[in-house]
Design a protein around this motif. Sequence first.
Motif, PDB file in Angstrom:
ATOM      1  N   MET A   9       0.852  -1.182   0.000  1.00  0.00           N
ATOM      2  CA  MET A   9       0.000   0.000   0.000  1.00  0.00           C
ATOM      3  C   MET A   9       0.894   1.240   0.000  1.00  0.00           C
ATOM      4  SD  MET A   9      -2.945   1.207  -0.134  1.00  0.00           S
ATOM      5  CE  MET A   9      -4.276   0.251   0.463  1.00  0.00           C
ATOM      6  N   THR A  10       0.684   2.088  -0.986  1.00  0.00           N
ATOM      7  CA  THR A  10       1.413   3.352  -1.060  1.00  0.00           C
ATOM      8  C   THR A  10       0.397   4.501  -1.066  1.00  0.00           C
ATOM      9  OG1 THR A  10       1.415   3.429  -3.472  1.00  0.00           O
ATOM     10  CG2 THR A  10       3.251   2.265  -2.398  1.00  0.00           C
ATOM     11  N   ASP A  11       0.909   5.765  -1.140  1.00  0.00           N
ATOM     12  CA  ASP A  11       0.034   6.939  -1.184  1.00  0.00           C
ATOM     13  C   ASP A  11      -0.858   6.918  -2.407  1.00  0.00           C
ATOM     14  OD1 ASP A  11       1.276   7.824   1.094  1.00  0.00           O
ATOM     15  OD2 ASP A  11       2.613   9.217   0.051  1.00  0.00           O
ATOM     16  N   THR A  12      -0.411   6.299  -3.451  1.00  0.00           N
ATOM     17  CA  THR A  12      -1.174   6.291  -4.694  1.00  0.00           C
ATOM     18  C   THR A  12      -2.025   5.049  -4.861  1.00  0.00           C
ATOM     19  OG1 THR A  12       0.683   5.307  -5.876  1.00  0.00           O
ATOM     20  CG2 THR A  12       0.526   7.725  -5.876  1.00  0.00           C
ATOM     21  N   GLY A  13      -1.993   4.201  -3.878  1.00  0.00           N
ATOM     22  CA  GLY A  13      -2.792   2.971  -3.962  1.00  0.00           C
ATOM     23  C   GLY A  13      -1.916   1.742  -3.777  1.00  0.00           C
ATOM     24  N   ILE A  14      -2.465   0.625  -4.150  1.00  0.00           N
ATOM     25  CA  ILE A  14      -1.714  -0.628  -4.016  1.00  0.00           C
ATOM     26  C   ILE A  14      -0.768  -0.767  -5.201  1.00  0.00           C
ATOM     27  CG2 ILE A  14      -1.883  -3.141  -3.941  1.00  0.00           C
ATOM     28  CD1 ILE A  14      -4.584  -2.866  -2.651  1.00  0.00           C
ATOM     29  N   GLN A  15       0.460  -1.048  -4.864  1.00  0.00           N
ATOM     30  CA  GLN A  15       1.492  -1.306  -5.878  1.00  0.00           C
ATOM     31  C   GLN A  15       1.900  -2.780  -5.767  1.00  0.00           C
ATOM     32  OE1 GLN A  15       2.728   1.134  -8.041  1.00  0.00           O
ATOM     33  NE2 GLN A  15       1.045   2.346  -7.172  1.00  0.00           N
ATOM     34  N   PHE A  16       2.079  -3.414  -6.904  1.00  0.00           N
ATOM     35  CA  PHE A  16       2.468  -4.828  -6.913  1.00  0.00           C
ATOM     36  C   PHE A  16       3.884  -4.983  -7.411  1.00  0.00           C
ATOM     37  CE2 PHE A  16      -2.127  -5.082  -7.055  1.00  0.00           C
ATOM     38  CZ  PHE A  16      -2.384  -6.090  -6.136  1.00  0.00           C
ATOM     39  N   LEU A  17       4.606  -5.808  -6.693  1.00  0.00           N
ATOM     40  CA  LEU A  17       5.945  -6.184  -7.126  1.00  0.00           C
ATOM     41  C   LEU A  17       5.854  -7.646  -7.549  1.00  0.00           C
ATOM     42  CD1 LEU A  17       8.952  -5.653  -7.468  1.00  0.00           C
ATOM     43  CD2 LEU A  17       9.262  -6.326  -5.081  1.00  0.00           C
ATOM     44  N   THR A  18       6.156  -7.914  -8.789  1.00  0.00           N
ATOM     45  CA  THR A  18       6.049  -9.259  -9.331  1.00  0.00           C
ATOM     46  C   THR A  18       7.409  -9.703  -9.835  1.00  0.00           C
ATOM     47  OG1 THR A  18       3.773  -8.828  -9.984  1.00  0.00           O
ATOM     48  CG2 THR A  18       4.852 -10.717 -10.998  1.00  0.00           C
ATOM     49  N   LEU A  19       7.791 -10.914  -9.402  1.00  0.00           N
ATOM     50  CA  LEU A  19       9.072 -11.485  -9.809  1.00  0.00           C
ATOM     51  C   LEU A  19       8.777 -12.758 -10.605  1.00  0.00           C
ATOM     52  CD1 LEU A  19      12.177 -11.624  -9.613  1.00  0.00           C
ATOM     53  CD2 LEU A  19      11.888 -12.876  -7.478  1.00  0.00           C
ATOM     54  N   CYS A  20       9.289 -12.833 -11.803  1.00  0.00           N
ATOM     55  CA  CYS A  20       9.112 -14.009 -12.673  1.00  0.00           C
ATOM     56  C   CYS A  20      10.475 -14.651 -12.915  1.00  0.00           C
ATOM     57  CB  CYS A  20       8.501 -13.599 -14.012  1.00  0.00           C
ATOM     58  SG  CYS A  20       6.873 -12.875 -13.865  1.00  0.00           S
ATOM     59  N   ARG A  21      10.535 -15.979 -12.707  1.00  0.00           N
ATOM     60  CA  ARG A  21      11.779 -16.709 -12.961  1.00  0.00           C
ATOM     61  C   ARG A  21      11.514 -17.852 -13.928  1.00  0.00           C
ATOM     62  NH1 ARG A  21      13.868 -18.634  -7.343  1.00  0.00           N
ATOM     63  NH2 ARG A  21      11.662 -18.458  -6.929  1.00  0.00           N
ATOM     64  N   ASP A  22      12.424 -18.033 -14.879  1.00  0.00           N
ATOM     65  CA  ASP A  22      12.351 -19.151 -15.815  1.00  0.00           C
ATOM     66  C   ASP A  22      12.876 -20.396 -15.081  1.00  0.00           C
ATOM     67  OD1 ASP A  22      12.509 -21.012 -17.819  1.00  0.00           O
ATOM     68  OD2 ASP A  22      13.804 -19.817 -19.129  1.00  0.00           O
ATOM     69  N   ILE A  23      12.010 -21.370 -14.897  1.00  0.00           N
ATOM     70  CA  ILE A  23      12.404 -22.597 -14.177  1.00  0.00           C
ATOM     71  C   ILE A  23      12.389 -23.820 -15.100  1.00  0.00           C
ATOM     72  CG2 ILE A  23      11.717 -21.751 -11.900  1.00  0.00           C
ATOM     73  CD1 ILE A  23       9.133 -23.406 -12.246  1.00  0.00           C
ATOM     74  N   THR A  24      12.492 -23.584 -16.390  1.00  0.00           N
ATOM     75  CA  THR A  24      12.456 -24.673 -17.367  1.00  0.00           C
ATOM     76  C   THR A  24      13.553 -25.700 -17.097  1.00  0.00           C
ATOM     77  OG1 THR A  24      11.572 -23.135 -18.997  1.00  0.00           O
ATOM     78  CG2 THR A  24      12.486 -25.217 -19.837  1.00  0.00           C
ATOM     79  N   GLU A  25      14.779 -25.250 -16.914  1.00  0.00           N
ATOM     80  CA  GLU A  25      15.893 -26.178 -16.699  1.00  0.00           C
ATOM     81  C   GLU A  25      15.707 -26.963 -15.404  1.00  0.00           C
ATOM     82  OE1 GLU A  25      19.761 -24.422 -17.012  1.00  0.00           O
ATOM     83  OE2 GLU A  25      19.318 -23.522 -18.960  1.00  0.00           O
TER      84      GLU A  25
END
Length: 175
Positions: A9-25
Amino acid sequence: VDINSSGVMTDTGIQFLTLCRDITERKQAEMILAESEANLREEKSFRQLLLDTSPAFIVAIDGGGKVLMMNQALLETLEYTAQEMDGVDYQTTIVPEEDRDSLFGVFDAIRKGVKETVNENRIRTKSGKTLLVEWHGRVVMHNTDTINFIVGVGIDITERRTMEIALRDSEEKYR
């Protein structure tokens, strides 16, 4: 893809932090490992089936004379379970006292470098019955200095020996 996301939650609303990892190997490695483990279980099961369906007696004994494993034919003949025989001293548990010296000679020859043995000795069942067994032994060493274990394959020759003696006695009787 492995996705982790969290909201803040920030002053401007909800901010999302998204982390994507390639787990193919990683997933491919996990699949290969799972296949390998399944193949290993199947191979182990097949080897155990061969051991347990053999009518011959099969035993593995470590360098100190302790039982590592026995197949089902030997266990049933001896009237013991695998758990009862695991780690027990082979000679004092199933070899009659009067036969231990000759068997000690076989084990001594193995310690001195003999790689294969053929011998006869008696074994005693849990209920006290005595059988004569012809054993074929082989030493397994993973390096040249240490005996990892000895594998023995045996057949019960009690009845055959009894018949041989009876035949010899009857032949001598008619001479």
